[in-house]
Enzyme design. Structure first.
Site, PDB file in Angstrom:
ATOM      1  N   GLU A 188      -1.745  10.625   4.169  1.00  0.00           N
ATOM      2  CA  GLU A 188      -2.859  10.261   3.307  1.00  0.00           C
ATOM      3  C   GLU A 188      -2.973  11.393   2.287  1.00  0.00           C
ATOM      4  O   GLU A 188      -3.383  12.513   2.617  1.00  0.00           O
ATOM      5  CB  GLU A 188      -4.159  10.114   4.104  1.00  0.00           C
ATOM      6  CG  GLU A 188      -4.176   8.946   5.063  1.00  0.00           C
ATOM      7  CD  GLU A 188      -4.309   7.601   4.371  1.00  0.00           C
ATOM      8  OE1 GLU A 188      -4.847   7.540   3.244  1.00  0.00           O
ATOM      9  OE2 GLU A 188      -3.859   6.595   4.955  1.00  0.00           O
ATOM     10  N   ARG A 213     -14.732  12.153  -1.636  1.00  0.00           N
ATOM     11  CA  ARG A 213     -13.551  12.933  -1.256  1.00  0.00           C
ATOM     12  C   ARG A 213     -12.954  13.659  -2.456  1.00  0.00           C
ATOM     13  O   ARG A 213     -12.585  14.831  -2.363  1.00  0.00           O
ATOM     14  CB  ARG A 213     -12.521  12.011  -0.594  1.00  0.00           C
ATOM     15  CG  ARG A 213     -12.897  11.611   0.820  1.00  0.00           C
ATOM     16  CD  ARG A 213     -11.920  10.609   1.399  1.00  0.00           C
ATOM     17  NE  ARG A 213     -12.168   9.266   0.897  1.00  0.00           N
ATOM     18  CZ  ARG A 213     -11.330   8.248   1.024  1.00  0.00           C
ATOM     19  NH1 ARG A 213     -10.167   8.427   1.615  1.00  0.00           N
ATOM     20  NH2 ARG A 213     -11.645   7.051   0.566  1.00  0.00           N
ATOM     21  N   ASP A 234      -0.267   5.093   0.865  1.00  0.00           N
ATOM     22  CA  ASP A 234      -0.550   6.114   1.872  1.00  0.00           C
ATOM     23  C   ASP A 234      -0.502   5.531   3.278  1.00  0.00           C
ATOM     24  O   ASP A 234      -1.154   4.513   3.564  1.00  0.00           O
ATOM     25  CB  ASP A 234      -1.921   6.743   1.622  1.00  0.00           C
ATOM     26  CG  ASP A 234      -1.971   7.556   0.332  1.00  0.00           C
ATOM     27  OD1 ASP A 234      -2.717   8.535   0.277  1.00  0.00           O
ATOM     28  OD2 ASP A 234      -1.247   7.205  -0.628  1.00  0.00           O
ATOM     29  N   ASP A 294      -2.123  -0.897   5.870  1.00  0.00           N
ATOM     30  CA  ASP A 294      -2.523  -0.359   7.176  1.00  0.00           C
ATOM     31  C   ASP A 294      -4.020  -0.198   7.342  1.00  0.00           C
ATOM     32  O   ASP A 294      -4.509  -0.066   8.463  1.00  0.00           O
ATOM     33  CB  ASP A 294      -1.855   1.007   7.411  1.00  0.00           C
ATOM     34  CG  ASP A 294      -2.474   2.097   6.556  1.00  0.00           C
ATOM     35  OD1 ASP A 294      -3.041   3.058   7.106  1.00  0.00           O
ATOM     36  OD2 ASP A 294      -2.408   1.998   5.316  1.00  0.00           O
ATOM     37  N   ASP A 305       0.862  -1.168   0.000  1.00  0.00           N
ATOM     38  CA  ASP A 305       0.000   0.000   0.000  1.00  0.00           C
ATOM     39  C   ASP A 305       0.909   1.232   0.000  1.00  0.00           C
ATOM     40  O   ASP A 305       2.090   1.145   0.367  1.00  0.00           O
ATOM     41  CB  ASP A 305      -0.879  -0.049   1.255  1.00  0.00           C
ATOM     42  CG  ASP A 305      -1.629   1.240   1.506  1.00  0.00           C
ATOM     43  OD1 ASP A 305      -2.318   1.708   0.572  1.00  0.00           O
ATOM     44  OD2 ASP A 305      -1.515   1.788   2.620  1.00  0.00           O
ATOM     45  N   ASN A 311      -9.057  -1.445   3.514  1.00  0.00           N
ATOM     46  CA  ASN A 311      -9.062  -1.749   2.081  1.00  0.00           C
ATOM     47  C   ASN A 311      -7.835  -2.549   1.651  1.00  0.00           C
ATOM     48  O   ASN A 311      -7.738  -2.988   0.513  1.00  0.00           O
ATOM     49  CB  ASN A 311      -9.186  -0.467   1.249  1.00  0.00           C
ATOM     50  CG  ASN A 311      -8.018   0.478   1.418  1.00  0.00           C
ATOM     51  OD1 ASN A 311      -7.454   0.597   2.509  1.00  0.00           O
ATOM     52  ND2 ASN A 311      -7.648   1.165   0.359  1.00  0.00           N
ATOM     53  N   SER A 345      -2.316   1.034  -4.822  1.00  0.00           N
ATOM     54  CA  SER A 345      -2.810   2.091  -3.940  1.00  0.00           C
ATOM     55  C   SER A 345      -4.202   2.582  -4.316  1.00  0.00           C
ATOM     56  O   SER A 345      -4.520   2.710  -5.507  1.00  0.00           O
ATOM     57  CB  SER A 345      -1.832   3.278  -3.995  1.00  0.00           C
ATOM     58  OG  SER A 345      -2.333   4.384  -3.284  1.00  0.00           O
ATOM     59  N   GLY A 346      -4.980   2.885  -3.288  1.00  0.00           N
ATOM     60  CA  GLY A 346      -6.237   3.597  -3.477  1.00  0.00           C
ATOM     61  C   GLY A 346      -6.013   5.086  -3.616  1.00  0.00           C
ATOM     62  O   GLY A 346      -6.954   5.856  -3.736  1.00  0.00           O
ATOM     63  N   LYS A 364      -7.157  -4.176  -5.418  1.00  0.00           N
ATOM     64  CA  LYS A 364      -5.829  -4.458  -4.873  1.00  0.00           C
ATOM     65  C   LYS A 364      -5.577  -5.967  -4.861  1.00  0.00           C
ATOM     66  O   LYS A 364      -4.511  -6.441  -5.275  1.00  0.00           O
ATOM     67  CB  LYS A 364      -5.697  -3.895  -3.453  1.00  0.00           C
ATOM     68  CG  LYS A 364      -5.575  -2.389  -3.378  1.00  0.00           C
ATOM     69  CD  LYS A 364      -5.244  -1.956  -1.956  1.00  0.00           C
ATOM     70  CE  LYS A 364      -4.992  -0.468  -1.876  1.00  0.00           C
ATOM     71  NZ  LYS A 364      -4.354  -0.051  -0.624  1.00  0.00           N
TER      72      LYS A 364
END
Length: 244
Positions: free
Chosen positions: A46, A83, A39, A199, A37, A202, A127-128, A176
């Site tokens: 983030e 967001r 962030d 972390d 991941d 997701n 990554s998201g 992912k």
């Protein structure tokens, strides 16, 4: 029901380093791919929250991020769309400022990546977050693969939307997981030969799909499932699991 072997029960291998269902030392070269991941895992922020801060909307965006990472929002894609919509009008200069002034690699990242590369593992950033940052981190760490979300621009300002890519619309938890499995298939290896590090909630789908799951300063739900939980210190503490 068969009792769990005491050697495999959750235990503290060293202060701030918890393992479960493992008997160290493992051999790093037995693994062939490590997926990270970005962030709050590879980097200290983030990104979406810090971009929002540039627009004066950090509190609202950060609250959604925190709920999503804790697993309190079931529809991650919708939470990210909400967001990103709040980022409309943010400029390229604002993103450059976030990268140059706020973003740092987390402690131990470079050491862990170098050790994995030296042991022959391929490296994947999944990554998201956003390609603007992910591609720079991929190049900085010389990672082999990266997948993340692409922000839409109107000139040098964000539109508040994301761009669909060849693999789909948004890199959420399921994407992912699928990405890790696809890269493993591309490499001709088993999911059990893969490591996944994250972390937030997701990250759980990819962590559940691989041979070794690693939680880094993670949300409680993630710490509770991971085979390795690094609760103190840098990401290179994972290497302690591979030492005799």
């Amino acid at each position: 029901m068969t009792a769990l072997d005491p050697a495999l029960a959750p235990r503290e291998l060293a202060p701030g380093l918890v393992i479960r269902q493992l008997t160290p030392p493992l051999k790093l070269s037995d693994f062939k791919l490590i997926a990270f991941d970005m962030d709050s895992t590879l980097i200290n922020i983030e990104c979406v929250d810090e971009i929002a801060d540039e627009a004066g909307r950090k509190a609202e965006v950060a609250a959604i991020t925190e709920a999503a990472m804790r697993g309190e929002i079931e529809d991650y894609k919708e939470s990210l769309r909400q967001r990103v919509a709040l980022l409309k009008g943010v400029t390229l200069g604002h993103l450059e400022h976030v990268y140059n002034e706020r973003l740092q690699l987390n402690p131990g990242v470079e050491q862990l990546v170098a050790a994995c590369q030296a042991a022959g593992l391929k490296t994947l950033l999944v990554s998201g977050g956003f390609t603007f940052f992910a591609e720079r981190i991929r190049q900085r760490l010389k990672l082999d693969f990266a997948r993340s979300n692409l922000l839409e621009w109107d000139g040098d300002a964000l539109t508040g939307r994301m761009v669909d890519q060849s693999w789909g619309d948004i890199c959420d938890g399921e994407q992912k997981r699928q990405t890790v499995l696809d890269v493993a298939s591309l490499l001709g290896i088993s999911p059990k030969q893969c490591i996944a590090v994250g972390d937030g909630s997701n990250d759980l789908p990819m962590m559940r799909a691989v041979g070794l799951s690693v939680a880094f300063h993670a949300k409680p739900r993630v710490r509770g499932e991971a085979k390795v939980a690094i609760n103190e210190g840098g990401l290179d503490r994972l290497l302690e699991v591979f030492q005799g």
